[in-house]
Design a protein around this motif. Sequence first.
Motif, PDB file in Angstrom:
ATOM      1  N   VAL A 212      37.547 -16.315  62.687  1.00 43.43           N
ATOM      2  CA  VAL A 212      37.994 -14.951  62.439  1.00 43.43           C
ATOM      3  C   VAL A 212      39.161 -14.916  61.463  1.00 43.43           C
ATOM      4  O   VAL A 212      39.370 -13.920  60.760  1.00 43.43           O
ATOM      5  N   TYR A 213      39.910 -15.998  61.380  1.00 43.78           N
ATOM      6  CA  TYR A 213      41.076 -16.008  60.485  1.00 43.78           C
ATOM      7  C   TYR A 213      40.645 -16.014  59.012  1.00 43.78           C
ATOM      8  O   TYR A 213      41.409 -15.567  58.151  1.00 43.78           O
ATOM      9  N   ASP A 214      39.473 -16.547  58.732  1.00 44.91           N
ATOM     10  CA  ASP A 214      38.976 -16.490  57.356  1.00 44.91           C
ATOM     11  C   ASP A 214      38.727 -15.056  56.913  1.00 44.91           C
ATOM     12  O   ASP A 214      38.885 -14.725  55.733  1.00 44.91           O
ATOM     13  N   ILE A 215      38.327 -14.201  57.852  1.00 44.71           N
ATOM     14  CA  ILE A 215      38.106 -12.791  57.519  1.00 44.71           C
ATOM     15  C   ILE A 215      39.434 -12.080  57.300  1.00 44.71           C
ATOM     16  O   ILE A 215      39.593 -11.294  56.357  1.00 44.71           O
ATOM     17  N   ALA A 216      40.394 -12.365  58.163  1.00 44.17           N
ATOM     18  CA  ALA A 216      41.685 -11.671  58.067  1.00 44.17           C
ATOM     19  C   ALA A 216      42.441 -12.041  56.804  1.00 44.17           C
ATOM     20  O   ALA A 216      43.173 -11.212  56.250  1.00 44.17           O
ATOM     21  N   GLU A 217      42.261 -13.275  56.311  1.00 44.61           N
ATOM     22  CA  GLU A 217      43.033 -13.735  55.160  1.00 44.61           C
ATOM     23  C   GLU A 217      42.284 -13.609  53.841  1.00 44.61           C
ATOM     24  O   GLU A 217      42.843 -13.922  52.795  1.00 44.61           O
ATOM     25  N   SER A 218      41.034 -13.179  53.855  1.00 39.84           N
ATOM     26  CA  SER A 218      40.237 -13.075  52.629  1.00 39.84           C
ATOM     27  C   SER A 218      39.975 -11.609  52.334  1.00 39.84           C
ATOM     28  O   SER A 218      39.438 -10.880  53.183  1.00 39.84           O
ATOM     29  N   SER A 219      40.308 -11.206  51.137  1.00 39.90           N
ATOM     30  CA  SER A 219      40.134  -9.800  50.754  1.00 39.90           C
ATOM     31  C   SER A 219      38.734  -9.499  50.241  1.00 39.90           C
ATOM     32  O   SER A 219      38.386  -8.324  50.072  1.00 39.90           O
ATOM     33  N   ASP A 220      37.915 -10.519  49.976  1.00 35.21           N
ATOM     34  CA  ASP A 220      36.582 -10.294  49.429  1.00 35.21           C
ATOM     35  C   ASP A 220      35.492 -10.366  50.479  1.00 35.21           C
ATOM     36  O   ASP A 220      34.310 -10.343  50.139  1.00 35.21           O
ATOM     37  N   ILE A 221      35.837 -10.454  51.750  1.00 40.31           N
ATOM     38  CA  ILE A 221      34.851 -10.506  52.829  1.00 40.31           C
ATOM     39  C   ILE A 221      34.801  -9.153  53.517  1.00 40.31           C
ATOM     40  O   ILE A 221      35.837  -8.601  53.912  1.00 40.31           O
ATOM     41  N   ASN A 222      33.591  -8.626  53.683  1.00 43.80           N
ATOM     42  CA  ASN A 222      33.386  -7.314  54.300  1.00 43.80           C
ATOM     43  C   ASN A 222      32.966  -7.490  55.751  1.00 43.80           C
ATOM     44  O   ASN A 222      32.004  -8.206  56.045  1.00 43.80           O
ATOM     45  N   LEU A 223      33.680  -6.847  56.649  1.00 35.39           N
ATOM     46  CA  LEU A 223      33.402  -6.923  58.076  1.00 35.39           C
ATOM     47  C   LEU A 223      32.557  -5.729  58.500  1.00 35.39           C
ATOM     48  O   LEU A 223      32.891  -4.580  58.170  1.00 35.39           O
ATOM     49  N   LEU A 224      31.465  -5.994  59.225  1.00 33.88           N
ATOM     50  CA  LEU A 224      30.561  -4.956  59.718  1.00 33.88           C
ATOM     51  C   LEU A 224      30.570  -4.964  61.242  1.00 33.88           C
ATOM     52  O   LEU A 224      30.706  -6.028  61.863  1.00 33.88           O
ATOM     53  N   ALA A 225      30.408  -3.789  61.847  1.00 37.59           N
ATOM     54  CA  ALA A 225      30.372  -3.661  63.307  1.00 37.59           C
ATOM     55  C   ALA A 225      29.523  -2.456  63.681  1.00 37.59           C
ATOM     56  O   ALA A 225      29.297  -1.553  62.871  1.00 37.59           O
ATOM     57  N   LYS A 226      29.036  -2.478  64.918  1.00 38.59           N
ATOM     58  CA  LYS A 226      28.237  -1.356  65.419  1.00 38.59           C
ATOM     59  C   LYS A 226      29.139  -0.154  65.686  1.00 38.59           C
ATOM     60  O   LYS A 226      30.202  -0.276  66.289  1.00 38.59           O
ATOM     61  N   LYS A 227      28.709   1.000  65.204  1.00 38.49           N
ATOM     62  CA  LYS A 227      29.507   2.211  65.319  1.00 38.49           C
ATOM     63  C   LYS A 227      29.691   2.600  66.785  1.00 38.49           C
ATOM     64  O   LYS A 227      28.734   2.606  67.567  1.00 38.49           O
ATOM     65  N   SER A 228      30.938   2.906  67.143  1.00 40.57           N
ATOM     66  CA  SER A 228      31.314   3.306  68.506  1.00 40.57           C
ATOM     67  C   SER A 228      31.072   2.202  69.520  1.00 40.57           C
ATOM     68  O   SER A 228      31.045   2.464  70.732  1.00 40.57           O
ATOM     69  N   GLY A 229      30.888   0.974  69.051  1.00 45.92           N
ATOM     70  CA  GLY A 229      30.718  -0.151  69.954  1.00 45.92           C
ATOM     71  C   GLY A 229      32.051  -0.695  70.433  1.00 45.92           C
ATOM     72  O   GLY A 229      33.129  -0.160  70.140  1.00 45.92           O
ATOM     73  N   THR A 230      31.980  -1.792  71.185  1.00 46.36           N
ATOM     74  CA  THR A 230      33.196  -2.373  71.749  1.00 46.36           C
ATOM     75  C   THR A 230      34.143  -2.852  70.662  1.00 46.36           C
ATOM     76  O   THR A 230      35.351  -2.607  70.718  1.00 46.36           O
ATOM     77  N   ILE A 231      33.609  -3.537  69.656  1.00 43.54           N
ATOM     78  CA  ILE A 231      34.453  -4.052  68.580  1.00 43.54           C
ATOM     79  C   ILE A 231      35.055  -2.906  67.767  1.00 43.54           C
ATOM     80  O   ILE A 231      36.242  -2.940  67.397  1.00 43.54           O
ATOM     81  N   ASP A 232      34.244  -1.897  67.485  1.00 40.31           N
ATOM     82  CA  ASP A 232      34.744  -0.742  66.734  1.00 40.31           C
ATOM     83  C   ASP A 232      35.881  -0.070  67.491  1.00 40.31           C
ATOM     84  O   ASP A 232      36.911   0.304  66.912  1.00 40.31           O
ATOM     85  N   THR A 233      35.708   0.107  68.798  1.00 44.26           N
ATOM     86  CA  THR A 233      36.759   0.731  69.608  1.00 44.26           C
ATOM     87  C   THR A 233      38.005  -0.140  69.660  1.00 44.26           C
ATOM     88  O   THR A 233      39.139   0.362  69.600  1.00 44.26           O
ATOM     89  N   LEU A 234      37.786  -1.461  69.743  1.00 50.10           N
ATOM     90  CA  LEU A 234      38.930  -2.369  69.847  1.00 50.10           C
ATOM     91  C   LEU A 234      39.740  -2.424  68.561  1.00 50.10           C
ATOM     92  O   LEU A 234      40.974  -2.382  68.581  1.00 50.10           O
ATOM     93  N   LEU A 235      39.051  -2.474  67.431  1.00 51.55           N
ATOM     94  CA  LEU A 235      39.754  -2.618  66.158  1.00 51.55           C
ATOM     95  C   LEU A 235      40.258  -1.290  65.595  1.00 51.55           C
ATOM     96  O   LEU A 235      41.071  -1.293  64.675  1.00 51.55           O
ATOM     97  N   SER A 236      39.768  -0.179  66.117  1.00 52.97           N
ATOM     98  CA  SER A 236      40.184   1.131  65.609  1.00 52.97           C
ATOM     99  C   SER A 236      41.422   1.666  66.304  1.00 52.97           C
ATOM    100  O   SER A 236      41.874   2.780  65.994  1.00 52.97           O
ATOM    101  N   ASN A 237      41.962   0.912  67.236  1.00 55.60           N
ATOM    102  CA  ASN A 237      43.165   1.355  67.945  1.00 55.60           C
ATOM    103  C   ASN A 237      44.359   1.366  66.980  1.00 55.60           C
ATOM    104  O   ASN A 237      44.647   0.376  66.304  1.00 55.60           O
ATOM    105  N   VAL A 238      45.028   2.496  66.906  1.00 52.13           N
ATOM    106  CA  VAL A 238      46.145   2.637  65.954  1.00 52.13           C
ATOM    107  C   VAL A 238      47.342   1.807  66.367  1.00 52.13           C
ATOM    108  O   VAL A 238      48.255   1.575  65.553  1.00 52.13           O
ATOM    109  N   ASN A 239      47.400   1.363  67.606  1.00 49.07           N
ATOM    110  CA  ASN A 239      48.534   0.570  68.092  1.00 49.07           C
ATOM    111  C   ASN A 239      48.333  -0.931  67.898  1.00 49.07           C
ATOM    112  O   ASN A 239      49.157  -1.722  68.389  1.00 49.07           O
ATOM    113  N   ASN A 240      47.268  -1.325  67.219  1.00 47.84           N
ATOM    114  CA  ASN A 240      47.008  -2.753  67.011  1.00 47.84           C
ATOM    115  C   ASN A 240      48.063  -3.369  66.109  1.00 47.84           C
ATOM    116  O   ASN A 240      48.592  -2.709  65.193  1.00 47.84           O
TER     117      ASN A 240
END
Length: 478
Positions: free
Chosen positions: A252-280
Motif C-alpha cells: 500500500v505504501y507504493d500507492i501512497a508515495e507514487s503520484s502516477d498510480i490510480n486507486l479504484l474502489a467500490k462506491k459506498s463500500g467499506t474502503i470508500d467509507t474508510l478512506l473518505s473520512n475527513v478526519n483521516n
Amino acid sequence: MSYLALPFLIFCFIWFSVSFSDSLSPTPLNGQHLRVIWPRWNGNPKGLSGPLKGGVVLDYLSARFNFTYEMVRVTENWLEPRANGRGLFSYLWDRQCDLLLQDVLPTFRRHEIVDMTLPWNYDYFAFLIPAPDETANIDSIIKPFQWPVWLGIIISMVCVIAVMSLTQRYLEFRSQNKRGSQEIPKQWLGSQYLYVFGNLMSQGGPCTSKRLPYLLIATSWTLAAFIFVQAYNSLLFSYVIAPVHQPLINSVYDIAESSDINLLAKKSGTIDTLLSNVNNTGLYKKLGKRLDALPNSRCPLVSECIQLITPGSRNVFIDAAIYHLDSIKADFEKTGKCNLQLAKNYFYNVIPTFALRKNSPYTQSISQGLLELQEMGLIKYWDLWFRPMPRQCMETIKSGYTTPTNKHTHLSLKNLTGAFIVLLVGFFLSLLAFLCEQIVSIPERHRRRRSKLQQMPQQVTKGSPNTADEEENEATSL
C-alpha cells in the motif's frame, strides 16, 4: 477391524448424536419461512458482488434448522442507503427481508442498526493490479553483477594484461642483456590477452613464461577469475528465470508515495467509507487523496473497476481478496491469459458476517450453524470446489489455493534471449574480424601473385639452353 479406525468411528458417533439431539431440540427457525437476499442469485442483475458460497451456506442452514426460504430481488450493491436511494439494509428495516447473505464488516454503527452473526469467513483486502507483460529477458546476462563490479573487472583485466606484458618484456630484455643481445622480442602482448580472456571465459590460456614473478601474477589472476566465474554462474540462473518486469506495486505504501498510480474502489463500500473520512491522517489521508485524484475511481459495480485494470495501465483496484480471485478466474476463462494478479502484500484483515433485522430471533441459530460449518471445514472446502484457480495463474495470486504439481518450470525463449544475443554478437564480431582480415590481406595477396608472375619468365629463360644441350646429347648418342 483396525485400531486406527476406532477413534474416527467414535468421533462420527459423537458428532451424529449431538447433531441429532440438536435437530430434535426446538429452535426459532424450525418450520419458519425466511426471505433472503443473496446478491449473486441468478434473479438479480448481473454484476452485483457478494459471497460466492452464500447459496450452499443457505442450503446447509435450511436443512440443518428445518426452514424454507425465498429470494428477494434487489438491484442495490451497497449496504447503507444513499441520500437519494435505498441500500440492502433498507430491506431489513422495512421487514422485506429476514437474512442478508452479504459480507458485512462489523462496526459500532452497524451494530446499532442491524444484528450481525459471528464471522463466517476470514479474508483480507488486497490490491488487484495488471500482470506485467512477458517480454524478452535481454539484460539477464549483466544483472548478476552491479555496474561497479563490471567496471572493476574491466579495470582488473587491463591492469593484469599490462603488468604481465611489462613483466615478461622486462624479464626477456634482462635475459638478452646477459647474453649480449639487444634484440627486443616481438609480439609480447598477444599471449597475455589470450591468457586473461581465456581464464575469464573458463577456457584457459597459454602461460608463455616460466619465470616466478610472471607465474605469481598469472596465478593471482587465475584465482580471481575463478571467483568471478563461480559467483557469476551461481547468480545467473536466478536472473534468467526471474520476471522481466516487476509488479506495478508491492504494498500500500507504493500507492501512497507514487503520484502516477490510480486507486479504484467500490462506491459506498467499506474502503470508500474508510478512506473518505475527513478526519483521516497519515497513510489513510494519502490514500484518500489518491482515490479522489481520478474522477471514475469509485465504481458502482465491481465489473466496472475490473475493466479498468488492463495490461500497461497504472490502475489498482482494492477489494476483498476472495473477490479478486473470482475476477482473475473469470478473466482467464474469457481471454485464456493471466492478465490480472494480486499485489504481494495485502492491506488489512477482514472478518465478514451476515446481517439480520435488529433483535432478530434467528441470529443465535444462524451463528450456531456457521460455527458448525467452520468446525467441519466445509467453508474452506467449498472454496476449492467453487473457485478452482487455473494452474497458469497460480504464480499471480497470493493465497492458499495452490494444488500439488510435479511439473517443473520450463525455460522459454524470453528467458534465454540474452544468451542468444551474446551468441549473435560474438558471431557478428568473428565474421567482422574475418572480413577485415580478408580486406587487409588483399594487397599482400596481390603482391605475392605479382612476384610469382615475375618469377615464371626467369625460370623459362633459364630452362631453354639446358633443353637444347639435352637434345644434342641425345642425337650424338644415336
